[in-house]
Design an enzyme around this catalytic site. Structure first.
Site, PDB file in Angstrom:
ATOM      1  N   TYR A 118      19.367  64.969  57.525  1.00  0.00           N
ATOM      2  CA  TYR A 118      18.694  65.457  56.583  1.00  0.00           C
ATOM      3  C   TYR A 118      18.313  67.031  56.834  1.00  0.00           C
ATOM      4  CZ  TYR A 118      18.973  61.145  54.359  1.00  0.00           C
ATOM      5  OH  TYR A 118      19.453  59.855  53.701  1.00  0.00           O
TER       6      TYR A 118
ATOM      7  N   PHE B  81       9.500  52.846  53.251  1.00  0.00           N
ATOM      8  CA  PHE B  81      10.009  52.635  51.945  1.00  0.00           C
ATOM      9  C   PHE B  81      11.364  52.673  51.487  1.00  0.00           C
ATOM     10  CE2 PHE B  81       8.415  56.823  52.856  1.00  0.00           C
ATOM     11  CZ  PHE B  81       9.557  57.795  52.427  1.00  0.00           C
TER      12      PHE B  81
END
Length: 411
Positions: free
Chosen positions: A123, A411
């Site tokens: 990323y 998450f």
């Protein structure tokens, strides 16, 4: 290759999520875990990349509030469930989804995006950088002593059902007070209190069901620990392991009482904690840190989607007036010079034509944003350039946080 990006519809979830599972190896999750994520999925913030009738990419963004230095809960996109089918790698699918998602996050008015990365190298090209780390410990409780502070004996401990409604509410109240003062923690929205309670039997691998101990003072819950016990034996006797999931407390005595309890559980000789803050106070209670086998791992990756709004949302340790020259090839609206003025009470960040004091990319600014990584450390790696002498030290001190930023769960 051109793929069609579409917002996820509720009736597509099983198929879409199945493609995500396949991309991560194809091992099915426990039904209760899948059901929880189905309920937490925000369909209007989730997309699929489609090649004809086949979903070849997935991505979502939860609506979070992230605590930043100064205590403000900042609206944040929690990037999640990102995958690309093995048949469609290196064809621009991920880039197209990241492009769409960051445009959406900006349109939603959320100045920050965060994620946890399956692989660290993915990323950075989209502007994300490592903003928090997590501490792991494997404590030999047969060799390590714990020095508890005054008042520890005044704390009452009791077992409680982890999923009992009153217990969950009490633990969430403690979590909420801790999350309000530690950067990087998520202010949990309704439904998210169920995540740390997940306890599929298929995931236990010989460990007990989840156990919970509450710390109380004057009838008030001031801390809690959730953990599992893995019984083990050898020829010399019991060698059980305590696997700690959560431990939060509102004061040093309650904190120490919970750790002392974990050290003293019968038939165990090890406490394993895989995700603690890097400044966790237990390191200063133990008699032998080496026998706690500490290790660090990358945790939360952060990106500033709106540089001005993000830098205004936090406070600064010392008065600051600095002009950043920011480079952001993927979100060009951030590129340019930004004057940040701020102190412990608030901040302002606006575009400017004034000469730059520091030059860096948006990735480095995100790494330093929560105060866990100093701008000076990044400059030492050649990733921040000082233009005005003295500006680096001023900004580095101002950006620091009294407590280390920390993400307590994924998450």
């Amino acid at each position: 290759m051109t793929t069609d990006l579409r917002v996820l519809r509720p009736e597509q979830w099983d198929y879409w999520y199945g493609k995500l599972i396949l991309a991560f190896g194809g091992v099915p999750e426990a039904p209760e875990e899948m059901e929880l994520y189905r309920e937490l999925t925000e369909f209007d913030r989730s997309i699929g990349a489609w090649d004809g009738d086949t979903c070849v990419g997935t991505a979502g963004a939860f609506s979070f509030r992230l605590t930043v230095p100064g205590g403000a809960p900042v609206q944040t996109a929690g990037v999640t469930m990102v995958s690309v089918a093995a048949t469609h790698r290196r064809r621009g699918v991920l880039t197209s989804m990241m492009r769409r998602q960051l445009d959406d996050v900006r349109r939603w008015g959320e100045p920050v995006a965060v994620l946890t990365a399956s692989e660290p190298g993915i990323y950075g090209r989209f502007g994300y950088g490592i903003s928090t780390a997590q501490l792991g410990l494997r404590i030999d409780t047969s060799r390590v002593r714990l020095a508890a502070p005054d008042g520890t004996d005044d704390v009452r401990l009791r077992f409680a059902g982890p999923a009992d409604k009153a217990v969950v509410e009490a633990c969430e109240a403690v979590y909420g007070r801790v999350a309000a003062v530690r950067p990087g923690m998520l202010v949990r929205q309704p439904g998210w209190e169920r995540l740390p309670l997940l306890d599929p039997e298929s995931d236990r691998k010989g460990s007990s069901p989840m156990q919970c101990v509450l710390a109380e003072r004057d009838g008030e819950v001031v801390g809690y620990a959730r953990y599992f016990i893995k019984p083990q034996w050898n020829d010399a006797g019991p060698k059980g392991i305590i696997e700690l999931r959560d431990l939060e407390a509102l004061d040093p005595a309650a904190y120490a009482a919970l750790w002392r309890f974990l050290f003293d559980v019968d038939l165990t000789s090890t406490v394993e904690a895989r995700n603690r803050p890097v400044d966790d106070a237990v390191q200063h209670l133990v008699s032998d840190i080496r026998r706690c086998e500490p290790w660090l791992r990358d945790s939360l990756y952060l990106r500033l989607v709106d540089v001005g709004a993000a830098l205004e949302a936090r406070t600064y340790q010392t008065p600051l007036d600095v002009v950043f020259e920011v480079e952001d090839a993927f979100c060009p609206w951030n590129t340019g010079r930004w004057r940040l003025t701020g102190d412990a009470k608030g901040a302002s960040c606006r575009p400017t034509t004034d000469p730059a004091d520091l030059a860096l990319s948006v990735r480095e600014l995100g790494v330093a944003y929560l105060g866990g990584v100093s701008l000076s450390a990044l400059a030492g790696a050649g990733r921040v350039r000082e233009v005005r002498p003295g500006a680096l030290a001023e900004a580095s001190v101002a950006f620091a946080s009294d407590v280390a930023p920390w993400l307590p769960h994924g998450f």
